[in-house]
Design a protein around this motif. Structure first.
Motif, PDB file in Angstrom:
ATOM      1  N   THR A 158      28.778  28.950   7.945  1.00  0.00           N
ATOM      2  CA  THR A 158      29.894  28.276   8.590  1.00  0.00           C
ATOM      3  C   THR A 158      30.557  27.355   7.575  1.00  0.00           C
ATOM      4  OG1 THR A 158      28.844  28.345  10.766  1.00  0.00           O
ATOM      5  CG2 THR A 158      30.543  26.677  10.438  1.00  0.00           C
ATOM      6  N   VAL A 159      31.882  27.415   7.523  1.00  0.00           N
ATOM      7  CA  VAL A 159      32.652  26.539   6.650  1.00  0.00           C
ATOM      8  C   VAL A 159      33.565  25.717   7.551  1.00  0.00           C
ATOM      9  CG1 VAL A 159      34.288  26.405   4.738  1.00  0.00           C
ATOM     10  CG2 VAL A 159      32.587  28.243   4.797  1.00  0.00           C
ATOM     11  N   ASP A 160      33.217  24.440   7.718  1.00  0.00           N
ATOM     12  CA  ASP A 160      34.000  23.518   8.540  1.00  0.00           C
ATOM     13  C   ASP A 160      34.844  22.685   7.583  1.00  0.00           C
ATOM     14  OD1 ASP A 160      35.036  21.541  10.184  1.00  0.00           O
ATOM     15  OD2 ASP A 160      33.156  21.234  11.272  1.00  0.00           O
ATOM     16  N   VAL A 161      36.137  22.957   7.531  1.00  0.00           N
ATOM     17  CA  VAL A 161      37.003  22.278   6.569  1.00  0.00           C
ATOM     18  C   VAL A 161      37.758  21.091   7.174  1.00  0.00           C
ATOM     19  CG1 VAL A 161      37.270  24.310   5.097  1.00  0.00           C
ATOM     20  CG2 VAL A 161      38.906  23.899   6.945  1.00  0.00           C
ATOM     21  N   ARG A 162      37.430  20.720   8.380  1.00  0.00           N
ATOM     22  CA  ARG A 162      38.173  19.638   9.037  1.00  0.00           C
ATOM     23  C   ARG A 162      38.068  18.311   8.294  1.00  0.00           C
ATOM     24  NH1 ARG A 162      35.838  20.413  14.943  1.00  0.00           N
ATOM     25  NH2 ARG A 162      34.005  20.775  13.617  1.00  0.00           N
ATOM     26  N   THR A 163      36.989  18.078   7.573  1.00  0.00           N
ATOM     27  CA  THR A 163      36.825  16.812   6.853  1.00  0.00           C
ATOM     28  C   THR A 163      37.014  16.984   5.342  1.00  0.00           C
ATOM     29  OG1 THR A 163      34.436  17.128   6.670  1.00  0.00           O
ATOM     30  CG2 THR A 163      35.235  15.914   8.600  1.00  0.00           C
ATOM     31  N   ILE A 164      37.434  18.156   4.912  1.00  0.00           N
ATOM     32  CA  ILE A 164      37.648  18.448   3.488  1.00  0.00           C
ATOM     33  C   ILE A 164      39.115  18.168   3.144  1.00  0.00           C
ATOM     34  CG2 ILE A 164      37.538  20.262   1.717  1.00  0.00           C
ATOM     35  CD1 ILE A 164      34.804  19.571   2.918  1.00  0.00           C
ATOM     36  N   ALA A 165      39.348  17.596   1.970  1.00  0.00           N
ATOM     37  CA  ALA A 165      40.725  17.349   1.528  1.00  0.00           C
ATOM     38  C   ALA A 165      41.492  18.667   1.505  1.00  0.00           C
ATOM     39  CB  ALA A 165      40.719  16.718   0.142  1.00  0.00           C
ATOM     40  N   PRO A 166      42.732  18.665   1.986  1.00  0.00           N
ATOM     41  CA  PRO A 166      43.505  19.914   2.052  1.00  0.00           C
ATOM     42  C   PRO A 166      43.544  20.686   0.734  1.00  0.00           C
ATOM     43  CG  PRO A 166      44.615  18.237   3.321  1.00  0.00           C
ATOM     44  CD  PRO A 166      43.465  17.556   2.607  1.00  0.00           C
TER      45      PRO A 166
END
Length: 84
Positions: free
Chosen positions: A9-17
């Motif tokens: 799973t890759v949750d990018v909600r908290t990753i810098a765009p």
């Protein structure tokens, strides 16, 4: 239809765009054929789909599992490239 198993799973909600697409493509690159990743995003990742089309056309599957309004979940699978 090929069934893919979800590897990670890759949750990018908290990753810098600016770091999201490199992370997603790096994870995709580590998948074996018929494996998939689950992408969790805070918006519709349609631009990512077009980037996959341009860079990996015919080598991926794309399945929306949840379509907002706050969370999008997409299963992105690695499939065998079609021969010509």
């Amino acid at each position: 239809m090929t069934t893919t198993s979800t590897k990670t799973t890759v949750d990018v909600r908290t990753i810098a765009p600016r770091d999201r697409h490199p992370l997603i493509f790096g994870t995709f690159s580590s998948l074996a054929q018929d494996e998939a990743l689950l992408l969790i995003n805070d918006h519709d990742p349609k631009p990512l789909y077009y980037q996959f089309q341009a860079e990996h056309g015919g080598e991926f599957s794309w399945e929306y599992l949840e379509e907002g309004p706050d969370v999008w979940r997409v299963r992105i699978g690695r499939v065998a490239a079609c021969c010509s």
